[in-house]
Design a protein around this motif. Sequence first.
Motif, short mmCIF file in Angstrom:
data_model
loop_
_atom_site.label_atom_id
_atom_site.label_comp_id
_atom_site.label_asym_id
_atom_site.label_seq_id
_atom_site.Cartn_x
_atom_site.Cartn_y
_atom_site.Cartn_z
N PRO A 200 76.30 39.69 94.19
CA PRO A 200 75.72 39.82 95.55
C PRO A 200 74.21 40.00 95.54
O PRO A 200 73.50 39.43 96.37
CB PRO A 200 76.44 41.04 96.12
CG PRO A 200 77.72 41.13 95.34
CD PRO A 200 77.39 40.65 93.97
N TRP A 201 73.70 40.81 94.60
CA TRP A 201 72.26 41.07 94.63
C TRP A 201 71.45 39.83 94.28
O TRP A 201 70.34 39.64 94.81
CB TRP A 201 71.90 42.22 93.69
CG TRP A 201 72.08 41.93 92.21
CD1 TRP A 201 73.16 42.21 91.45
CD2 TRP A 201 71.12 41.30 91.34
NE1 TRP A 201 72.97 41.81 90.15
CE2 TRP A 201 71.71 41.25 90.06
CE3 TRP A 201 69.85 40.80 91.50
CZ2 TRP A 201 71.07 40.70 88.96
CZ3 TRP A 201 69.19 40.24 90.40
CH2 TRP A 201 69.81 40.20 89.14
N ARG A 203 72.48 36.65 94.94
CA ARG A 203 72.57 35.78 96.11
C ARG A 203 71.66 36.26 97.23
O ARG A 203 71.14 35.48 98.02
CB ARG A 203 74.01 35.69 96.60
CG ARG A 203 74.95 34.94 95.65
CD ARG A 203 76.24 34.55 96.34
NE ARG A 203 76.97 35.73 96.81
CZ ARG A 203 77.90 36.36 96.10
NH1 ARG A 203 78.19 35.91 94.88
NH2 ARG A 203 78.52 37.41 96.59
N ALA A 204 71.46 37.59 97.28
CA ALA A 204 70.57 38.14 98.31
C ALA A 204 69.13 37.69 98.11
O ALA A 204 68.35 37.62 99.07
CB ALA A 204 70.65 39.67 98.29
N LEU A 205 68.75 37.40 96.87
CA LEU A 205 67.39 36.92 96.62
C LEU A 205 67.13 35.62 97.36
O LEU A 205 66.02 35.37 97.84
CB LEU A 205 67.17 36.71 95.12
CG LEU A 205 67.27 37.94 94.22
CD1 LEU A 205 67.09 37.53 92.77
CD2 LEU A 205 66.26 38.99 94.61
N GLY A 207 69.05 34.53 100.07
CA GLY A 207 69.22 34.76 101.50
C GLY A 207 68.03 35.42 102.16
O GLY A 207 67.75 35.19 103.34
N ARG A 208 67.30 36.24 101.41
CA ARG A 208 66.16 36.95 101.98
C ARG A 208 64.84 36.22 101.78
O ARG A 208 63.78 36.76 102.06
CB ARG A 208 66.07 38.35 101.38
CG ARG A 208 67.24 39.24 101.80
CD ARG A 208 67.23 40.56 101.08
NE ARG A 208 68.34 41.40 101.51
CZ ARG A 208 68.66 42.57 100.97
NH1 ARG A 208 67.93 43.03 99.96
NH2 ARG A 208 69.67 43.27 101.43
N ARG A 215 62.34 34.97 92.01
CA ARG A 215 63.71 34.85 91.50
C ARG A 215 63.72 34.74 89.98
O ARG A 215 64.57 35.32 89.31
CB ARG A 215 64.39 33.63 92.12
CG ARG A 215 64.90 33.84 93.54
CD ARG A 215 65.58 32.60 94.05
NE ARG A 215 64.63 31.71 94.70
CZ ARG A 215 64.91 30.47 95.10
NH1 ARG A 215 66.10 29.97 94.86
NH2 ARG A 215 64.01 29.74 95.69
N GLY A 308 67.82 44.82 93.99
CA GLY A 308 68.07 45.70 95.11
C GLY A 308 66.79 46.34 95.61
O GLY A 308 66.55 46.46 96.82
N GLY A 311 64.76 43.80 97.40
CA GLY A 311 65.36 43.51 98.70
C GLY A 311 65.07 44.60 99.68
O GLY A 311 64.79 44.36 100.87
N SER A 315 63.01 44.37 103.21
CA SER A 315 63.57 44.81 104.49
C SER A 315 62.62 45.80 105.15
O SER A 315 62.40 45.76 106.37
CB SER A 315 64.94 45.43 104.29
OG SER A 315 65.82 44.49 103.73
#
Length: 318
Positions: A200-201, A203-205, A207-208, A215, A308, A311, A315
Amino acid sequence: RGGIVLGGMILAGLAGGAGVFALSAASPSNPLAHTVAGWEFASAEARENLAAAYDTGGWLGAWWQWLLTSVTTGDLGYSRLLHTSVAEVVLGRGLNTVAATLCAVVITAAIVGIASVLLARFPGLAHHSATSGLIGAWLAVPSFLIALIIVVLFGRQLPNPATSAPITLIPSVAGTIALAWSAMLIAAARSAAAEVWSTPWARALIGRGFSPMARVRTVLPSILAAVRAPAVIYVPVIILGEAAVEAVLSYPGLGNALVEAAAGADLPLLATVTAIAAAVTTGLVLGVRSFGAGGGDRLLAAGAGVGGGQGAGASAGA
């Protein structure tokens, strides 16, 4: 841990040398018996002691007598094929093998480094079927076949082994070893990249909206950590392949000496080189297992933490 590595190297070296004598005695032609009966370039006393040890203890007694005599006096350590002492062969040809191996390490590091950056840069590359097929086909080609292909395609451009200095032969030997070694490590890197990009972390790279370079900086350490252990664990395979490569390309290294000694039943040279190869590979493998265990997991966790943290920072900035 250092004692375990050192002890393992000593045991592996002894087992390698003893194995050569055992296999010689088990051969239908029994080259050990012929060698004991007429050991060349040895003193009369050494030959008598060796024959007595063989009559009393078989191949094990002959190996132990040879080992003690070779270590304590240097006798019984002469190569009848190369007409020189085994120590000189190991020193001279060993330096050639080390030089070719170091060049192969540099070339392998460059190839695997580029492939790892691409796997970290493009998330879909590790999961692409073409990548798996290419790596699978690459792995299926043994190193000696790569050497034969090089000889067939570039035979006229290659230096003549009979008249050229060993340094001029290094590029072809090192390149062949690097191609075989890189395939194994790139396969490990692809598996690691596929695993990382499935988290997940990671893939978040995407998505964000993280940049490609961000990356790469986040994912690349985890991929390289997964390559570190296989780079050493595959060393025994590479050493066996290097012996065949040196023989095909007529490179004056220890691998070629090993092949020549096996073909000519040169027991002193064969037992010595086999013992060295067994000790070195065992030491490298035990060293990785003893001192490098868990490194990949720690870096993977660190990568997750970096992902994380970045991310969360993104945010907060938003």
